[in-house]
Design a protein around this motif. Sequence first.
Motif, PDB file in Angstrom:
ATOM      1  N   SER A   1       9.122   2.254   8.083  1.00 53.91           N
ATOM      2  CA  SER A   1      10.318   2.115   7.241  1.00 53.91           C
ATOM      3  C   SER A   1      10.281   3.158   6.136  1.00 53.91           C
ATOM      4  O   SER A   1       9.213   3.642   5.746  1.00 53.91           O
ATOM      5  CB  SER A   1      10.351   0.723   6.612  1.00 53.91           C
ATOM      6  N   ALA A   2      11.459   3.506   5.630  1.00 54.52           N
ATOM      7  CA  ALA A   2      11.541   4.510   4.565  1.00 54.52           C
ATOM      8  C   ALA A   2      10.706   4.080   3.356  1.00 54.52           C
ATOM      9  O   ALA A   2       9.993   4.885   2.768  1.00 54.52           O
ATOM     10  CB  ALA A   2      12.996   4.729   4.172  1.00 54.52           C
ATOM     11  N   GLU A   3      10.759   2.808   3.020  1.00 55.71           N
ATOM     12  CA  GLU A   3      10.008   2.334   1.843  1.00 55.71           C
ATOM     13  C   GLU A   3       8.522   2.555   2.030  1.00 55.71           C
ATOM     14  O   GLU A   3       7.831   3.060   1.160  1.00 55.71           O
ATOM     15  CB  GLU A   3      10.223   0.823   1.597  1.00 55.71           C
ATOM     16  N   GLN A   4       8.039   2.155   3.217  1.00 58.56           N
ATOM     17  CA  GLN A   4       6.606   2.254   3.472  1.00 58.56           C
ATOM     18  C   GLN A   4       6.154   3.723   3.462  1.00 58.56           C
ATOM     19  O   GLN A   4       5.135   4.065   2.859  1.00 58.56           O
ATOM     20  CB  GLN A   4       6.284   1.616   4.823  1.00 58.56           C
ATOM     21  N   SER A   5       6.933   4.579   4.110  1.00 63.49           N
ATOM     22  CA  SER A   5       6.575   5.997   4.162  1.00 63.49           C
ATOM     23  C   SER A   5       6.610   6.630   2.782  1.00 63.49           C
ATOM     24  O   SER A   5       5.726   7.395   2.411  1.00 63.49           O
ATOM     25  CB  SER A   5       7.545   6.766   5.053  1.00 63.49           C
ATOM     26  N   GLU A   6       7.646   6.313   2.034  1.00 67.08           N
ATOM     27  CA  GLU A   6       7.784   6.901   0.698  1.00 67.08           C
ATOM     28  C   GLU A   6       6.604   6.519  -0.178  1.00 67.08           C
ATOM     29  O   GLU A   6       6.003   7.354  -0.845  1.00 67.08           O
ATOM     30  CB  GLU A   6       9.080   6.424   0.030  1.00 67.08           C
ATOM     31  N   LEU A   7       6.278   5.252  -0.141  1.00 69.68           N
ATOM     32  CA  LEU A   7       5.184   4.744  -0.964  1.00 69.68           C
ATOM     33  C   LEU A   7       3.876   5.431  -0.583  1.00 69.68           C
ATOM     34  O   LEU A   7       3.112   5.885  -1.428  1.00 69.68           O
ATOM     35  CB  LEU A   7       5.059   3.227  -0.754  1.00 69.68           C
ATOM     36  N   TRP A   8       3.647   5.542   0.728  1.00 70.40           N
ATOM     37  CA  TRP A   8       2.413   6.151   1.211  1.00 70.40           C
ATOM     38  C   TRP A   8       2.346   7.620   0.782  1.00 70.40           C
ATOM     39  O   TRP A   8       1.333   8.094   0.283  1.00 70.40           O
ATOM     40  CB  TRP A   8       2.357   6.040   2.737  1.00 70.40           C
TER      41      TRP A   8
ATOM     42  N   TRP B   1       0.879   1.457   8.663  1.00 74.02           N
ATOM     43  CA  TRP B   1       1.956   1.005   9.558  1.00 74.02           C
ATOM     44  C   TRP B   1       1.493   0.856  11.016  1.00 74.02           C
ATOM     45  O   TRP B   1       2.282   0.490  11.878  1.00 74.02           O
ATOM     46  CB  TRP B   1       3.163   1.947   9.470  1.00 74.02           C
TER      47      TRP B   1
ATOM     48  N   GLN C   1       9.147   9.745  -6.446  1.00 74.08           N
ATOM     49  CA  GLN C   1       9.803   9.092  -5.316  1.00 74.08           C
ATOM     50  C   GLN C   1      10.900   9.977  -4.685  1.00 74.08           C
ATOM     51  O   GLN C   1      11.008  10.079  -3.467  1.00 74.08           O
ATOM     52  CB  GLN C   1      10.403   7.761  -5.763  1.00 74.08           C
TER      53      GLN C   1
ATOM     54  N   GLN D   1       3.984   9.091  -1.688  1.00 72.29           N
ATOM     55  CA  GLN D   1       3.862   9.192  -3.141  1.00 72.29           C
ATOM     56  C   GLN D   1       2.407   9.070  -3.571  1.00 72.29           C
ATOM     57  O   GLN D   1       1.912   9.832  -4.395  1.00 72.29           O
ATOM     58  CB  GLN D   1       4.659   8.067  -3.815  1.00 72.29           C
TER      59      GLN D   1
ATOM     60  N   ALA E   1      11.069  11.207  -0.834  1.00 69.29           N
ATOM     61  CA  ALA E   1      12.225  10.866   0.001  1.00 69.29           C
ATOM     62  C   ALA E   1      12.824  12.125   0.616  1.00 69.29           C
ATOM     63  O   ALA E   1      13.194  12.139   1.791  1.00 69.29           O
ATOM     64  CB  ALA E   1      13.266  10.123  -0.834  1.00 69.29           C
TER      65      ALA E   1
END
Length: 330
Positions: free
Chosen positions: A171-178, A9, A187, A180, A191
């Motif tokens: 973003s929440a998606e990017q952080s979560e993916l990273w 990011w 997931q 995980q 989160a």
Amino acid sequence: MPAEQLYPWCELQWQRLLQQRASDRLPHALLLSGPAGVGKEGFAETLASLLLCHQPNNDAPCGHCHSCELHAAGHHPDLVRASPEAEGKPIKVDQVRELIEHLHSTAQQGGYRVVIMSPAESLNISSANALLKILEEPGRNTLLLLVCHQPGQLMPTIRSRCQRIDFATPSAEQSELWLQQKLKLEQDRAAQLLRLCHGAPLKAQALYEGDLLEQRKKLMSGLADLLRGRMAASELAQQLLKADLLQCLDWINSLLSDIVRIQLADLQEPAVNADMKRMLQAIAKRASSAQVFALADRIQEERVSLLLRQNPNRQLLLERLLLQWAELSR
Ligand SMILES: [Zn+2]
């Protein structure tokens, strides 16, 4: 030594700097500004490594030249770091004088000299004034990297002499993916960790890997025991004496936010502390919002005084807050 890592990011900020470097417009001082736990230190270390590397390839440090080896070993003679000697303490004027002296001696490896100061808001007035001198006349091939979580606390004269680079919470998606991928987590779990850390991925990682989760668990069960009258406030305060105090205040604060949201927004589930659902719902029923806000205000006052580095009696501070907490269910 902090990890040298460029997080996905931070790519935009990185590319912009590379462009500046390619056109020989790299400034003498950069203010890396943004919330804690989003990768500013890793960014600073990577940039230092690149500037010091003897054979960078494709705008990345090679990782194996003499300079890269020195950096990896944590004692590159042309890279100086300045941080408070203990958490919550200021960066002292002597530390700044030392690094100025270091910069005035010539670059030992014949190239750039880099300073990483973190967090820059820990400069007090005299150390900030000392730093101003070097910001005004930095000399050739010198780069000062000021890592700053709260730029509002930095003297305007310092801010105005740095080129600012802003880092936002990804973003929440990017952080979560990273998270995980990094920690091999489901997931849901990723989160949940992120919610506890206001979305800051590196804080979430540290929470998972360190003993902070253990501290939180101790605090949460202690808070529940207080409400049930199974433990005295003084006893819990005693147990928490060695814990990270600001972190504890943040956690209690986030419980209070959850309670208020349940009360006022009529939410059934706590938005952050899902694991404490039953306790939070019970308090939301019994306590008035005014009581909850009063405690939140109190915590905010204590936070400010801690950040101003006044030296409170920790036992007393915690005990008073915990007593007020116990009042919530009376
Ligand atoms: Zn190298």
